[in-house]
Motif scaffolding. Structure first.
Motif, PDB file in Angstrom:
ATOM      1  N   VAL A  89       9.200   2.556 -14.771  1.00  0.00           N
ATOM      2  CA  VAL A  89       9.092   1.331 -15.561  1.00  0.00           C
ATOM      3  C   VAL A  89       7.618   0.978 -15.715  1.00  0.00           C
ATOM      4  CG1 VAL A  89       9.711  -1.103 -15.674  1.00  0.00           C
ATOM      5  CG2 VAL A  89      11.322   0.554 -14.715  1.00  0.00           C
ATOM      6  N   SER A  90       7.143   0.994 -16.925  1.00  0.00           N
ATOM      7  CA  SER A  90       5.745   0.687 -17.196  1.00  0.00           C
ATOM      8  C   SER A  90       5.402  -0.731 -16.741  1.00  0.00           C
ATOM      9  CB  SER A  90       5.465   0.833 -18.689  1.00  0.00           C
ATOM     10  OG  SER A  90       4.135   0.485 -18.988  1.00  0.00           O
ATOM     11  N   GLY A  91       4.327  -0.856 -15.985  1.00  0.00           N
ATOM     12  CA  GLY A  91       3.823  -2.165 -15.581  1.00  0.00           C
ATOM     13  C   GLY A  91       4.490  -2.775 -14.363  1.00  0.00           C
ATOM     14  N   LEU A  92       5.459  -2.095 -13.764  1.00  0.00           N
ATOM     15  CA  LEU A  92       6.184  -2.693 -12.644  1.00  0.00           C
ATOM     16  C   LEU A  92       5.283  -2.981 -11.452  1.00  0.00           C
ATOM     17  CD1 LEU A  92       8.986  -3.615 -11.607  1.00  0.00           C
ATOM     18  CD2 LEU A  92       9.157  -1.368 -10.531  1.00  0.00           C
ATOM     19  N   LEU A  93       4.447  -2.037 -11.068  1.00  0.00           N
ATOM     20  CA  LEU A  93       3.568  -2.254  -9.912  1.00  0.00           C
ATOM     21  C   LEU A  93       2.631  -3.426 -10.161  1.00  0.00           C
ATOM     22  CD1 LEU A  93       2.776  -1.203  -7.095  1.00  0.00           C
ATOM     23  CD2 LEU A  93       1.043   0.199  -8.226  1.00  0.00           C
ATOM     24  N   GLU A  94       2.092  -3.529 -11.360  1.00  0.00           N
ATOM     25  CA  GLU A  94       1.195  -4.637 -11.689  1.00  0.00           C
ATOM     26  C   GLU A  94       1.933  -5.974 -11.686  1.00  0.00           C
ATOM     27  OE1 GLU A  94      -2.277  -5.815 -14.908  1.00  0.00           O
ATOM     28  OE2 GLU A  94      -0.969  -4.120 -15.343  1.00  0.00           O
ATOM     29  N   ARG A 151       0.832  -1.214   0.000  1.00  0.00           N
ATOM     30  CA  ARG A 151       0.000   0.000   0.000  1.00  0.00           C
ATOM     31  C   ARG A 151       0.864   1.261   0.000  1.00  0.00           C
ATOM     32  NH1 ARG A 151      -3.836  -2.965   3.210  1.00  0.00           N
ATOM     33  NH2 ARG A 151      -3.021  -2.078   5.125  1.00  0.00           N
ATOM     34  N   ARG A 152       2.028   1.194   0.648  1.00  0.00           N
ATOM     35  CA  ARG A 152       2.953   2.331   0.604  1.00  0.00           C
ATOM     36  C   ARG A 152       3.382   2.577  -0.843  1.00  0.00           C
ATOM     37  NH1 ARG A 152       7.014   1.110   4.368  1.00  0.00           N
ATOM     38  NH2 ARG A 152       5.637   2.054   5.907  1.00  0.00           N
ATOM     39  N   ALA A 153       3.679   1.509  -1.565  1.00  0.00           N
ATOM     40  CA  ALA A 153       4.045   1.657  -2.978  1.00  0.00           C
ATOM     41  C   ALA A 153       2.892   2.287  -3.757  1.00  0.00           C
ATOM     42  CB  ALA A 153       4.420   0.301  -3.572  1.00  0.00           C
ATOM     43  N   GLN A 154       1.671   1.815  -3.496  1.00  0.00           N
ATOM     44  CA  GLN A 154       0.510   2.382  -4.189  1.00  0.00           C
ATOM     45  C   GLN A 154       0.351   3.866  -3.866  1.00  0.00           C
ATOM     46  OE1 GLN A 154      -2.207  -0.820  -2.754  1.00  0.00           O
ATOM     47  NE2 GLN A 154      -3.060  -0.640  -4.835  1.00  0.00           N
ATOM     48  N   ALA A 155       0.546   4.231  -2.604  1.00  0.00           N
ATOM     49  CA  ALA A 155       0.410   5.639  -2.205  1.00  0.00           C
ATOM     50  C   ALA A 155       1.441   6.496  -2.943  1.00  0.00           C
ATOM     51  CB  ALA A 155       0.572   5.782  -0.695  1.00  0.00           C
ATOM     52  N   LEU A 156       2.659   5.999  -3.058  1.00  0.00           N
ATOM     53  CA  LEU A 156       3.686   6.743  -3.785  1.00  0.00           C
ATOM     54  C   LEU A 156       3.335   6.850  -5.266  1.00  0.00           C
ATOM     55  CD1 LEU A 156       6.751   5.298  -1.905  1.00  0.00           C
ATOM     56  CD2 LEU A 156       6.065   7.715  -1.948  1.00  0.00           C
ATOM     57  N   TYR A 157       2.787   5.783  -5.822  1.00  0.00           N
ATOM     58  CA  TYR A 157       2.337   5.847  -7.215  1.00  0.00           C
ATOM     59  C   TYR A 157       1.235   6.899  -7.367  1.00  0.00           C
ATOM     60  CZ  TYR A 157       4.784   2.066  -9.653  1.00  0.00           C
ATOM     61  OH  TYR A 157       5.721   1.304 -10.288  1.00  0.00           O
ATOM     62  N   LEU A 158       0.319   6.962  -6.413  1.00  0.00           N
ATOM     63  CA  LEU A 158      -0.741   7.972  -6.479  1.00  0.00           C
ATOM     64  C   LEU A 158      -0.140   9.374  -6.481  1.00  0.00           C
ATOM     65  CD1 LEU A 158      -3.409   6.467  -4.071  1.00  0.00           C
ATOM     66  CD2 LEU A 158      -3.610   6.767  -6.543  1.00  0.00           C
ATOM     67  N   LEU A 159       0.847   9.612  -5.632  1.00  0.00           N
ATOM     68  CA  LEU A 159       1.502  10.920  -5.584  1.00  0.00           C
ATOM     69  C   LEU A 159       2.271  11.208  -6.866  1.00  0.00           C
ATOM     70  CD1 LEU A 159       2.722  10.877  -1.897  1.00  0.00           C
ATOM     71  CD2 LEU A 159       0.886  12.281  -2.878  1.00  0.00           C
ATOM     72  N   GLN A 186      18.141  -6.542 -10.044  1.00  0.00           N
ATOM     73  CA  GLN A 186      19.065  -5.474 -10.441  1.00  0.00           C
ATOM     74  C   GLN A 186      18.417  -4.102 -10.281  1.00  0.00           C
ATOM     75  OE1 GLN A 186      19.783  -7.014 -14.390  1.00  0.00           O
ATOM     76  NE2 GLN A 186      21.843  -7.725 -13.846  1.00  0.00           N
ATOM     77  N   ARG A 187      17.140  -4.011 -10.635  1.00  0.00           N
ATOM     78  CA  ARG A 187      16.419  -2.747 -10.463  1.00  0.00           C
ATOM     79  C   ARG A 187      16.386  -2.347  -8.989  1.00  0.00           C
ATOM     80  NH1 ARG A 187      14.072  -0.820 -14.884  1.00  0.00           N
ATOM     81  NH2 ARG A 187      13.661  -2.235 -16.599  1.00  0.00           N
ATOM     82  N   ALA A 226       7.566  -1.023  -3.970  1.00  0.00           N
ATOM     83  CA  ALA A 226       6.944  -2.244  -4.503  1.00  0.00           C
ATOM     84  C   ALA A 226       7.941  -3.396  -4.502  1.00  0.00           C
ATOM     85  CB  ALA A 226       6.419  -1.993  -5.921  1.00  0.00           C
ATOM     86  N   LEU A 227       9.157  -3.135  -4.935  1.00  0.00           N
ATOM     87  CA  LEU A 227      10.177  -4.191  -4.963  1.00  0.00           C
ATOM     88  C   LEU A 227      10.560  -4.640  -3.555  1.00  0.00           C
ATOM     89  CD1 LEU A 227      12.289  -2.867  -7.955  1.00  0.00           C
ATOM     90  CD2 LEU A 227      10.881  -4.941  -7.907  1.00  0.00           C
ATOM     91  N   ILE A 228      10.513  -3.742  -2.599  1.00  0.00           N
ATOM     92  CA  ILE A 228      10.759  -4.117  -1.201  1.00  0.00           C
ATOM     93  C   ILE A 228       9.642  -5.028  -0.699  1.00  0.00           C
ATOM     94  CG2 ILE A 228      10.815  -3.193   1.157  1.00  0.00           C
ATOM     95  CD1 ILE A 228      12.447  -0.813  -0.060  1.00  0.00           C
ATOM     96  N   ALA A 229       8.400  -4.730  -1.060  1.00  0.00           N
ATOM     97  CA  ALA A 229       7.276  -5.607  -0.685  1.00  0.00           C
ATOM     98  C   ALA A 229       7.452  -6.987  -1.319  1.00  0.00           C
ATOM     99  CB  ALA A 229       5.948  -4.981  -1.111  1.00  0.00           C
ATOM    100  N   LEU A 230       7.913  -7.027  -2.556  1.00  0.00           N
ATOM    101  CA  LEU A 230       8.165  -8.307  -3.220  1.00  0.00           C
ATOM    102  C   LEU A 230       9.305  -9.048  -2.543  1.00  0.00           C
ATOM    103  CD1 LEU A 230       7.654 -10.355  -5.479  1.00  0.00           C
ATOM    104  CD2 LEU A 230       9.128  -8.953  -6.955  1.00  0.00           C
ATOM    105  N   GLU A 231      10.355  -8.337  -2.162  1.00  0.00           N
ATOM    106  CA  GLU A 231      11.476  -8.981  -1.480  1.00  0.00           C
ATOM    107  C   GLU A 231      11.022  -9.588  -0.148  1.00  0.00           C
ATOM    108  OE1 GLU A 231      16.160  -8.194  -0.548  1.00  0.00           O
ATOM    109  OE2 GLU A 231      14.850  -6.440  -0.709  1.00  0.00           O
TER     110      GLU A 231
END
Length: 168
Positions: free
Chosen positions: A136-141, A32-40, A120-121, A55-60
């Protein structure tokens, strides 16, 4: 190509990319933090890059929770955990809804066969300049789909409406 003309359209799109509600709260909060940053990012495009890192931290966190006990500690990198999703847990493009919907492939970016890989990203943003380059297009999805995949068994065994505060 999706185009957004109004902030409300952008908000609906980003909120619609949420992960399954049965995934543990700590991962929910990080995503949700990633989503909030995307909204901003509607206001300042540079903030999208911070959203990508979140988002990548949430995935990690997800892959560490789901696969960390299966890889010896000395070999347990983000890259190794992502590769484990493919090589051992069976992830392929057919399991990634955004790829099924749009075509193409993402597996090379997960395993490191294509670059820059997700690992790497993340490393570049975490240890270099998090605001370097374009979003990067589509990264969050993609991250959303990978988190849902990693927790698919957990989701299947958790009743709808139940939320877990703990990992595992």
């Amino acid at each position: 190509m999706i185009q957004f003309n109004e902030p409300a359209e952008w908000r609906r799109f980003i909120v619609g990319l949420g992960i399954d509600a049965r995934i543990p709260d700590i991962v929910q909060l990080k995503f949700r933090r990633a989503q909030a940053l995307y909204l901003l990012g509607w206001i300042d495009l540079d903030v999208l890059k911070a959203g990508e890192l979140a988002a990548l931290i949430a995935l990690e966190l997800t892959v560490m929770d789901r696969y960390g006990d299966r890889i010896p500690k000395k070999n347990r990198s983000f890259a190794a955990l992502l590769k484990h999703m493919v090589d051992v847990d069976g992830l392929d493009d057919a399991h990634i809804p955004m790829i099924v919907r749009t075509g193409g492939t993402a597996i090379g970016f997960v395993t490191g066969a294509s670059g820059p890989s997700l690992s790497q990203r993340r490393n570049g943003m975490a240890h270099g300049d998090p605001f370097d380059g374009l979003p990067v297009s589509g990264l969050l999805e993609l991250v959303r789909d990978l988190i849902n995949y990693a927790y698919r068994d957990f989701i299947a065994n958790t009743p709808v409406g139940h939320r877990s505060a703990f990992l595992g």
